[in-house]
Scaffold this motif. Structure first.
Motif, PDB file in Angstrom:
ATOM      1  N   VAL A 245      -3.169  -6.952   6.619  1.00  0.00           N
ATOM      2  CA  VAL A 245      -3.454  -6.419   7.966  1.00  0.00           C
ATOM      3  C   VAL A 245      -2.154  -6.361   8.775  1.00  0.00           C
ATOM      4  O   VAL A 245      -1.854  -5.346   9.429  1.00  0.00           O
ATOM      5  CB  VAL A 245      -4.515  -7.294   8.695  1.00  0.00           C
ATOM      6  N   ALA A 246      -1.371  -7.455   8.692  1.00  0.00           N
ATOM      7  CA  ALA A 246      -0.129  -7.530   9.473  1.00  0.00           C
ATOM      8  C   ALA A 246       0.853  -6.431   9.044  1.00  0.00           C
ATOM      9  O   ALA A 246       1.412  -5.726   9.895  1.00  0.00           O
ATOM     10  CB  ALA A 246       0.507  -8.899   9.324  1.00  0.00           C
ATOM     11  N   ILE A 247       1.044  -6.270   7.742  1.00  0.00           N
ATOM     12  CA  ILE A 247       2.022  -5.263   7.265  1.00  0.00           C
ATOM     13  C   ILE A 247       1.489  -3.848   7.558  1.00  0.00           C
ATOM     14  O   ILE A 247       2.263  -2.942   7.889  1.00  0.00           O
ATOM     15  CB  ILE A 247       2.371  -5.451   5.766  1.00  0.00           C
ATOM     16  N   SER A 248       0.169  -3.661   7.484  1.00  0.00           N
ATOM     17  CA  SER A 248      -0.394  -2.343   7.799  1.00  0.00           C
ATOM     18  C   SER A 248      -0.136  -1.999   9.256  1.00  0.00           C
ATOM     19  O   SER A 248       0.248  -0.865   9.577  1.00  0.00           O
ATOM     20  CB  SER A 248      -1.903  -2.326   7.535  1.00  0.00           C
ATOM     21  N   LEU A 249      -0.344  -2.979  10.143  1.00  0.00           N
ATOM     22  CA  LEU A 249      -0.079  -2.730  11.567  1.00  0.00           C
ATOM     23  C   LEU A 249       1.407  -2.449  11.799  1.00  0.00           C
ATOM     24  O   LEU A 249       1.774  -1.613  12.621  1.00  0.00           O
ATOM     25  CB  LEU A 249      -0.546  -3.919  12.407  1.00  0.00           C
ATOM     26  N   ARG A 250       2.258  -3.180  11.049  1.00  0.00           N
ATOM     27  CA  ARG A 250       3.714  -2.937  11.177  1.00  0.00           C
ATOM     28  C   ARG A 250       4.045  -1.496  10.796  1.00  0.00           C
ATOM     29  O   ARG A 250       4.853  -0.837  11.443  1.00  0.00           O
ATOM     30  CB  ARG A 250       4.492  -3.885  10.257  1.00  0.00           C
ATOM     31  N   ILE A 251       3.391  -1.026   9.700  1.00  0.00           N
ATOM     32  CA  ILE A 251       3.659   0.343   9.231  1.00  0.00           C
ATOM     33  C   ILE A 251       3.105   1.358  10.232  1.00  0.00           C
ATOM     34  O   ILE A 251       3.781   2.317  10.608  1.00  0.00           O
ATOM     35  CB  ILE A 251       3.057   0.565   7.817  1.00  0.00           C
ATOM     36  N   ILE A 252       1.864   1.134  10.688  1.00  0.00           N
ATOM     37  CA  ILE A 252       1.232   2.085  11.617  1.00  0.00           C
ATOM     38  C   ILE A 252       2.017   2.164  12.927  1.00  0.00           C
ATOM     39  O   ILE A 252       2.215   3.241  13.482  1.00  0.00           O
ATOM     40  CB  ILE A 252      -0.241   1.684  11.870  1.00  0.00           C
ATOM     41  N   LEU A 253       2.472   0.997  13.407  1.00  0.00           N
ATOM     42  CA  LEU A 253       3.202   0.981  14.678  1.00  0.00           C
ATOM     43  C   LEU A 253       4.666   1.391  14.525  1.00  0.00           C
ATOM     44  O   LEU A 253       5.407   1.455  15.505  1.00  0.00           O
ATOM     45  CB  LEU A 253       3.124  -0.410  15.310  1.00  0.00           C
ATOM     46  N   GLY A 254       5.087   1.620  13.288  1.00  0.00           N
ATOM     47  CA  GLY A 254       6.451   2.095  13.055  1.00  0.00           C
ATOM     48  C   GLY A 254       7.500   0.998  13.064  1.00  0.00           C
ATOM     49  O   GLY A 254       8.703   1.275  13.109  1.00  0.00           O
TER      50      GLY A 254
ATOM     51  N   GLU B 327       1.056 -13.390   0.196  1.00  0.00           N
ATOM     52  CA  GLU B 327       1.533 -12.930   1.510  1.00  0.00           C
ATOM     53  C   GLU B 327       3.048 -13.089   1.681  1.00  0.00           C
ATOM     54  O   GLU B 327       3.641 -12.414   2.526  1.00  0.00           O
ATOM     55  CB  GLU B 327       0.821 -13.704   2.613  1.00  0.00           C
ATOM     56  N   GLU B 328       3.683 -13.966   0.894  1.00  0.00           N
ATOM     57  CA  GLU B 328       5.154 -14.112   0.981  1.00  0.00           C
ATOM     58  C   GLU B 328       5.828 -12.773   0.683  1.00  0.00           C
ATOM     59  O   GLU B 328       6.880 -12.461   1.225  1.00  0.00           O
ATOM     60  CB  GLU B 328       5.645 -15.177  -0.006  1.00  0.00           C
ATOM     61  N   MET B 329       5.184 -12.014  -0.209  1.00  0.00           N
ATOM     62  CA  MET B 329       5.724 -10.699  -0.554  1.00  0.00           C
ATOM     63  C   MET B 329       5.678  -9.752   0.640  1.00  0.00           C
ATOM     64  O   MET B 329       6.616  -8.996   0.888  1.00  0.00           O
ATOM     65  CB  MET B 329       4.861 -10.123  -1.672  1.00  0.00           C
ATOM     66  N   TYR B 330       4.551  -9.831   1.355  1.00  0.00           N
ATOM     67  CA  TYR B 330       4.400  -8.968   2.529  1.00  0.00           C
ATOM     68  C   TYR B 330       5.388  -9.341   3.629  1.00  0.00           C
ATOM     69  O   TYR B 330       5.759  -8.501   4.452  1.00  0.00           O
ATOM     70  CB  TYR B 330       2.977  -9.075   3.093  1.00  0.00           C
ATOM     71  N   ALA B 331       5.782 -10.613   3.634  1.00  0.00           N
ATOM     72  CA  ALA B 331       6.700 -11.073   4.673  1.00  0.00           C
ATOM     73  C   ALA B 331       8.147 -10.725   4.329  1.00  0.00           C
ATOM     74  O   ALA B 331       9.045 -10.891   5.161  1.00  0.00           O
ATOM     75  CB  ALA B 331       6.551 -12.574   4.861  1.00  0.00           C
ATOM     76  N   ALA B 332       8.374 -10.250   3.084  1.00  0.00           N
ATOM     77  CA  ALA B 332       9.738 -10.077   2.582  1.00  0.00           C
ATOM     78  C   ALA B 332      10.607  -9.202   3.479  1.00  0.00           C
ATOM     79  O   ALA B 332      11.721  -9.585   3.844  1.00  0.00           O
ATOM     80  CB  ALA B 332       9.703  -9.518   1.168  1.00  0.00           C
ATOM     81  N   SER B 333      10.076  -8.018   3.855  1.00  0.00           N
ATOM     82  CA  SER B 333      10.922  -7.088   4.605  1.00  0.00           C
ATOM     83  C   SER B 333      11.316  -7.682   5.954  1.00  0.00           C
ATOM     84  O   SER B 333      12.464  -7.558   6.387  1.00  0.00           O
ATOM     85  CB  SER B 333      10.227  -5.749   4.779  1.00  0.00           C
ATOM     86  N   ALA B 334      10.341  -8.352   6.618  1.00  0.00           N
ATOM     87  CA  ALA B 334      10.632  -8.973   7.914  1.00  0.00           C
ATOM     88  C   ALA B 334      11.637 -10.104   7.745  1.00  0.00           C
ATOM     89  O   ALA B 334      12.595 -10.249   8.520  1.00  0.00           O
ATOM     90  CB  ALA B 334       9.348  -9.502   8.528  1.00  0.00           C
ATOM     91  N   TYR B 335      11.428 -10.901   6.705  1.00  0.00           N
ATOM     92  CA  TYR B 335      12.283 -12.057   6.439  1.00  0.00           C
ATOM     93  C   TYR B 335      13.719 -11.622   6.136  1.00  0.00           C
ATOM     94  O   TYR B 335      14.682 -12.213   6.620  1.00  0.00           O
ATOM     95  CB  TYR B 335      11.698 -12.821   5.257  1.00  0.00           C
ATOM     96  N   LEU B 336      13.831 -10.573   5.338  1.00  0.00           N
ATOM     97  CA  LEU B 336      15.164 -10.143   4.916  1.00  0.00           C
ATOM     98  C   LEU B 336      15.900  -9.398   6.025  1.00  0.00           C
ATOM     99  O   LEU B 336      17.107  -9.517   6.172  1.00  0.00           O
ATOM    100  CB  LEU B 336      15.066  -9.249   3.667  1.00  0.00           C
ATOM    101  N   SER B 337      15.136  -8.623   6.809  1.00  0.00           N
ATOM    102  CA  SER B 337      15.814  -7.833   7.848  1.00  0.00           C
ATOM    103  C   SER B 337      16.126  -8.676   9.083  1.00  0.00           C
ATOM    104  O   SER B 337      17.007  -8.316   9.863  1.00  0.00           O
ATOM    105  CB  SER B 337      14.940  -6.646   8.250  1.00  0.00           C
ATOM    106  N   LYS B 338      15.367  -9.799   9.273  1.00  0.00           N
ATOM    107  CA  LYS B 338      15.525 -10.671  10.456  1.00  0.00           C
ATOM    108  C   LYS B 338      15.267  -9.891  11.750  1.00  0.00           C
ATOM    109  O   LYS B 338      15.693 -10.302  12.824  1.00  0.00           O
ATOM    110  CB  LYS B 338      16.924 -11.321  10.532  1.00  0.00           C
TER     111      LYS B 338
END
Lengths: 261, 387
Positions: A245-254, B327-338
Motif C-alpha cells: 500500500v505504501a509503495i503504491s501510494l508513493r508511485i501514485i503520488l509521484g 516489506e524490506e524490499m519495498y523500503a529499498a528505494s526509500a532507504y537507498l535514496s534517503k
C-alpha cells in the motif's frame, strides 16, 4: 513534460483503480479487467522486442567468436527449428498442439517437457545442500530450526513416529554428555552446577519426551505448522500488504519515480 | 406339464409390470427467494432455496426464470448439483422484474417448487459495502502518510532502522570489482505490474549507479519482455546518473526466456560461464529460486536476495548471504535514496503496522474473553472480515 505526462498517467490510472475497488458500477467496475487487457496488448508487442534482443545478443557472440559461441549457435538453431516446426504444424493441423501434430509429439513432449523436468528435478539436490547448511546447529535459532524441521519431516512421512525413540534418545544422550563435559571443563562452581543440572534435566525428561512424541507426533507437527509457522507467515504477509500500500501510494503520488527515465 | 408351461408363461408376462416399483417423484425445494446480487455492477440475481427433503436422491436442481410476471414462459437459467442451495443468474437485464422457481430432478422425474412471490430486479451499486472496512483503513493510512509527508517537508528528523541487505549492496559491488568479475542482477518472474518487480528495479538502479562508478560490468537477463524494456531504461539511467553513460552496454541487459525453467537454466549457465562476483536476486520468484541461489552459492558469489514470495523466503535465507524479507524490499528505494518524502512513507507504514499489531492483540484478548464468558465481543473480528 517528459516526466510530467507519465506521472499524470500513473496518478490517474492508480486513482481510477482505487475508485474501481470501491465502486462496482460501470464504468469503474470492469476497469481493472480493461487495464489488464491493454497491458496484455502492450506486452504482446514487447515480446517481439524481447525476441529481437535475444537473437541480437547471441548473434553478436557468434559474430565476434566469443567464448561460448557454440551455445549461442545452439540457441539460434533451436529457435529456428521450434518456430518453423510449430508454424508448419500450426498450418497443417490448425494448431501446433493438436494431438496428431508431430511438433507436440516429438518436440514438445520428448524434448521441451523433458528439459523442463530435468531442471526442476535439480531442485531435489539443491534442497538437500541448502538444508544441510541451514540446519547446522551452530546457534540456538539454527538448533530450533533443526528440531522443528526434523519433527515436521518425521510427522509428514508414514510411520515417522517409529524413528522418534532412536533419534530423540541419541540426540538427548549426546546433549547430556555435551553439558556434562562442559561442566567438567569449567572451573566456576556455579556454572558447573548449571551444566550438570542441565544434563540431569535432559536425562530425566528424555523418556517422557520420547513417550509424548511417539504418541503425538502428527499433533506436534500440526501445531508447529499451524501456530508458529503460520503466525510468522501471516506476520510477513501483513507487512508485505502494508508495504505494498505504501509503495503504491508513493508511485501514485509521484514520490517514487525509479521506473521513469 | 401344460399347466406348468402356462404358469411360466403367465409369470414371464406379468413379472415386469407387477415387480417394477412406481417411479419415484422427488419432493420440491422450499422457501425459494430471489434478490439482486449485492455489490456488483448489475446483471445478476441470486436465487436461494432450502434443499428438498430427498436431496440425497436428487440428480440436479434446475433454475427457471420468468420475465415480467409469474405467468410468463419459464426459461431455464441453469442447473446445479444436489446439496447446493444457491445459484447466481447472470443472464438478466437491469431494471426488469424476474420471478423464479426451482425444478428438482430425479432421473427423468421432476417436481417444481412454488414461484417466488416477490420479483427480483437486478441493479448496479455505486458503493461496495463489503469493502467499507478497507476504505476506512485506506483513508486512515493516507492520513498518516500525509502527516509524515508534512513532517518531512518541514524538515523533521526521520529515523529508519539499518537494513543489512541494503547496506551490503555497495560492498557486494565493490567485492565484484576487486575480483574483476561482473555483477548479475535477476528480476524474478513476475511482470512489471507486480510491486516486487518495481522494487527490484529500484534496487537495480542503485546497483547500476555503483557498477558505473566502479566500472564493473552489469548483466541483467530478463524473463518478462516488458520488464526487459524497463530494466534497460533503469540501468541506462543509473549509468547516466553516475556520469558514465559511455560504460553502458545495451547488450548486457537482455531478454532470456519466457519459460520458467528455461530461464533458470539460462541464468545458471550465465553464472557458471561468467562467474559473477555478486549476484542479486530481487523480485518475485517461484520454484526456480533455490536453483538460482544454490548455483550462485556454488560459484562463490556474494548473494543478496529479496522477495515477497513467502514460500521462497526460506530458500533464500538458507542459500544467500543477505535476504530482504518482504516489506524490506519495498523500503529499498526509500532507504537507498534517503529522500525525506520516501522515508516519510516508510515511517507512516511503520506507525500503521504498530496500530495493527495493537488491534490484533486486542482482538485476540476480546475473542478469548468471548470464548470464556460467552459475551459478544466480536466487533473487531467482524470489522476485519472481508465480504
Amino acid at each position: 513534460m517528459k516526466k510530467e505526462i507519465p506521472l499524470a498517467i500513473t496518478f490517474i490510472s492508480g486513482f481510477l483503480l482505487i475508485v474501481a475497488l470501491f465502486v462496482p458500477h460501470r464504468p469503474f467496475g470492469d476497469l481493472e479487467q480493461r487495464f489488464n487487457d491493454w497491458y496484455i496488448i502492450v506486452a504482446g508487442f514487447t515480446l517481439i522486442l524481447g525476441v529481437d534482443s535475444l537473437l541480437a545478443h547471441h548473434w553478436k557472440i557468434i559474430r565476434r567468436r566469443q567464448p561460448g559461441a557454440f551455445h549461442s549457435m545452439a540457441l539460434i538453431l533451436s529457435f529456428i527449428v521450434t518456430l518453423v516446426w510449430g508454424v508448419w504444424d500450426g498450418l497443417k493441423f490448425g494448431n501446433p498442439f493438436d494431438p496428431a501434430s508431430t511438433f507436440l509429439r516429438y518436440f514438445y513432449t520428448y524434448v521441451f517437457v523433458s528439459l523442463q523436468a530435468t531442471m526442476f528435478s535439480l531442485l531435489a539436490f539443491f534442497i538437500a545442500s541448502a538444508a544441510y547448511r541451514a540446519f547446522r546447529a551452530r546457534t540456538s535459532t539454527a538448533t530450533l530450526l533443526l528440531v522443528a524441521a526434523a519433527l515436521v519431516m518425521l510427522g509428514n512421512v508414514p510411520k515417522g513416529y517409529l524413528a522418534i525413540p532412536p533419534v530423540v534418545a541419541i540426540t538427548g544422550l549426546l546433549l547430556a554428555f555435551h553439558f556434562f563435559r562442559e561442566g567438567q571443563e569449567t572451573a566456576e562452581t556455579t556454572m558447573r552446577i548449571v551444566y550438570w543440572g542441565t544434563a540431569l534435566v535432559i536425562l530425566v525428561l528424555l523418556y517422557p519426551v520420547i513417550q509424548f512424541l511417539y504418541h503425538n507426533l502428527p499433533a506436534v507437527k500440526d501445531w508447529i505448522m499451524n501456530v508458529p509457522h503460520l503466525g510468522a507467515k501471516r506476520g510477513i504477509l501483513i507487512g508485505v500488504a502494508l508495504g505494498a500500500v505504501a509503495i503504491s501510494l508513493r508511485i501514485i503520488l509521484g514520490i517514487e519515480r525509479t521506473y521513469l527515465r | 406339464m401344460f399347466l406348468t408351461l402356462a404358469l411360466g408363461l403367465l409369470i414371464s408376462q406379468t413379472t415386469p409390470d407387477t415387480l417394477t416399483p412406481p417411479p419415484l417423484i422427488p419432493l420440491p425445494v422450499t422457501h425459494v427467494r430471489a434478490y439482486d446480487k449485492p455489490n456488483d455492477d448489475g446483471g445478476a440475481i441470486v436465487v436461494e432455496w432450502e434443499l428438498s427433503p430427498m436431496d440425497s436422491l436428487i440428480t440436479k436442481y434446475e433454475i427457471f426464470r420468468l420475465e415480467g410476471s409469474p405467468d410468463a414462459e419459464p426459461v431455464s437459467a441453469g442447473f446445479v448439483l444436489r446439496g447446493t442451495t444457491k445459484f447466481e443468474d447472470v443472464g438478466v437485464q437491469n431494471g426488469k422484474p424476474y420471478y423464479y422457481f426451482v425444478r428438482s430432478w430425479l432421473n427423468s422425474e421432476y417436481m417444481d417448487s412454488e414461484i417466488t412471490s416477490e420479483p427480483a430486479i437486478a441493479s448496479a451499486q455505486w458503493f461496495h459495502r463489503g469493502r467499507l472496512n478497507a476504505l476506512i483503513i485506506l483513508v486512515f493510512f493516507v492520513g498518516v502518510l500525509l502527516y509524515f509527508l508534512q513532517r518531512a517537508k518541514s524538515g523533521g528528523e526521520l529515523y529508519i532502522r539499518r537494513i543489512a541487505g541494503l547496506e551490503a549492496i555497495d560492498d557486494a559491488v565493490g567485492r565484484s570489482t576487486e575480483l574483476g568479475r561482473p555483477i548479475l542482477f535477476v528480476l524474478g518472474l513476475e511482470p512489471i505490474s507486480n510491486i516486487a518487480t518495481l522494487a527490484g528495479l529500484a534496487i537495480l538502479k542503485r546497483v547500476a549507479y555503483k557498477a558505473a562508478q566502479y566500472g564493473t560490468k552489469l548483466i541483467v537477463p530478463c524473463f518478462d519482455p516488458v520488464v526487459y524494456v524497463a530494466a534497460q531504461e533503469v540501468t541506462k539511467e543509473g549509468y547516466t546518473e553516475a556520469g558514465r553513460p559511455d560504460l553502458y552496454n545495451e547488450g548486457d541487459v537482455f531478454f532470456l526466456s519466457y519459460d520458467q525453467f528455461g530461464y533458470a537454466a539460462g541464468v545458471d549457465g550465465i553464472m557458471v560461464r561468467e562467474r559473477p562476483g555478486a549476484v542479486f536476486l530481487q523480485g518475485y520468484f517461484y520454484a526456480e529460486s533455490l536453483i538460482l541461489a544454490e548455483t550462485g552459492n556454488s560459484i562463490g558469489a556474494i548473494q543478496i536476495s529479496g522477495t515477497t514470495a513467502v514460500t521462497q523466503l526460506p530458500f533464500f535465507i538458507a542459500a544467500t548471504d543477505y535476504t530482504l524479507i518482504g516489506e524490506e524490499m519495498y523500503a529499498a528505494s526509500a532507504y537507498l535514496s534517503k529522500d525525506p518524502l520516501s522515508l516519510a512513507t516508510i515511517k507512516g507504514e511503520d506507525l500503521v503496522k504498530l496500530i495493527f499489531i495493537l488491534l490484533f492483540l486486542l482482538g485476540s484478548i476480546l475473542e478469548t474473553i468471548s470464548l470464556l464468558t460467552g459475551a459478544d465481543l466480536h466487533f473487531l473480528t467482524r470489522f476485519f472480515t472481508t465480504y
